[in-house]
Design a protein around this motif. Structure first.
Motif, PDB file in Angstrom:
ATOM      1  N   LYS A  61      -2.122   6.805  -2.388  1.00 17.95           N
ATOM      2  CA  LYS A  61      -3.157   7.362  -1.501  1.00 17.95           C
ATOM      3  C   LYS A  61      -4.523   7.318  -2.189  1.00 17.95           C
ATOM      4  N   TYR A  62      -4.539   7.584  -3.498  1.00 19.19           N
ATOM      5  CA  TYR A  62      -5.785   7.490  -4.263  1.00 19.19           C
ATOM      6  C   TYR A  62      -6.317   6.055  -4.228  1.00 19.19           C
ATOM      7  N   LEU A  63      -5.439   5.086  -4.497  1.00 21.32           N
ATOM      8  CA  LEU A  63      -5.845   3.679  -4.485  1.00 21.32           C
ATOM      9  C   LEU A  63      -6.303   3.246  -3.094  1.00 21.32           C
ATOM     10  N   GLU A  64      -5.669   3.779  -2.075  1.00 24.53           N
ATOM     11  CA  GLU A  64      -6.083   3.478  -0.703  1.00 24.53           C
ATOM     12  C   GLU A  64      -7.473   4.055  -0.446  1.00 24.53           C
ATOM     13  N   GLY A  65      -7.687   5.277  -0.864  1.00 26.96           N
ATOM     14  CA  GLY A  65      -8.993   5.921  -0.702  1.00 26.96           C
ATOM     15  C   GLY A  65     -10.098   5.219  -1.468  1.00 26.96           C
ATOM     16  N   GLU A  66      -9.744   4.636  -2.610  1.00 28.55           N
ATOM     17  CA  GLU A  66     -10.715   3.910  -3.428  1.00 28.55           C
ATOM     18  C   GLU A  66     -10.938   2.489  -2.929  1.00 28.55           C
ATOM     19  N   GLY A  67     -10.128   2.054  -1.970  1.00 24.97           N
ATOM     20  CA  GLY A  67     -10.322   0.740  -1.368  1.00 24.97           C
ATOM     21  C   GLY A  67      -9.590  -0.410  -2.032  1.00 24.97           C
ATOM     22  N   VAL A  69      -6.028  -0.727  -2.101  1.00 17.75           N
ATOM     23  CA  VAL A  69      -4.826  -1.072  -1.350  1.00 17.75           C
ATOM     24  C   VAL A  69      -4.969  -0.590   0.088  1.00 17.75           C
ATOM     25  N   THR A  70      -4.125  -1.126   0.931  1.00 22.97           N
ATOM     26  CA  THR A  70      -4.075  -0.706   2.325  1.00 22.97           C
ATOM     27  C   THR A  70      -2.622  -0.649   2.758  1.00 22.97           C
ATOM     28  N   VAL A  71      -2.372  -0.045   3.882  1.00 17.24           N
ATOM     29  CA  VAL A  71      -1.015   0.014   4.404  1.00 17.24           C
ATOM     30  C   VAL A  71      -0.851  -1.106   5.421  1.00 17.24           C
ATOM     31  N   TYR A  72       0.197  -1.899   5.238  1.00 13.05           N
ATOM     32  CA  TYR A  72       0.497  -2.999   6.148  1.00 13.05           C
ATOM     33  C   TYR A  72       1.999  -3.022   6.368  1.00 13.05           C
ATOM     34  N   LYS A  73       2.420  -2.879   7.595  1.00 10.08           N
ATOM     35  CA  LYS A  73       3.849  -2.841   7.932  1.00 10.08           C
ATOM     36  C   LYS A  73       4.597  -1.813   7.091  1.00 10.08           C
TER      37      LYS A  73
END
Length: 117
Positions: A61-67, A69-73
């Motif tokens: 979630k931290y990495l997603e917030g920092e841009g 990673v993203t969620v895909y499938k």
């Protein structure tokens, strides 16, 4: 899936999720993890590292917030369009810290060039 190695230092002052995140960012920077590569599932990563799944979830979630990673499938994957500008401020702070600690300009430049190889 790309095989990755992450090491956790239990004596570090950094929280475990930060250690994992920093190493994933390093793997992206070095091209080990490429855009579109899936990260291990939360369960797989937790088992691989011997940590709680909530710690891995927090990392992702931290990495997603920092841009990064993203969620895909329903999987976390490395983003194809990473646009991180925080690095400039971080480098500036690190350089000022090094200078205040007595490091010489040439030593700092040499270290930076070594990292970019």
């Amino acid at each position: 899936m790309t095989t990755i190695t992450i090491r956790i230092d239990l004596n570090s002052k950094k929280q475990i999720y930060e250690q994992i995140a920093d190493q994933i960012i390093e793997l992206i920077a070095k091209g080990v993890l490429k855009p579109g590569d899936p990260l291990p599932s939360v369960r797989e990563m937790a088992a691989m590292l011997g940590v709680n799944m909530l710690t891995v979830e927090r990392t992702y979630k931290y990495l997603e917030g920092e841009g990064f990673v993203t969620v895909y499938k329903k999987r976390f994957v490395v983003k194809t369009d990473i646009r991180d500008e925080k690095w400039k401020e971080m480098i500036k702070e690190a350089i000022y810290r090094a200078l205040a600690g007595g490091a010489k300009r040439d030593e700092i430049l040499s270290f930076i060039l070594t990292l970019l190889r």
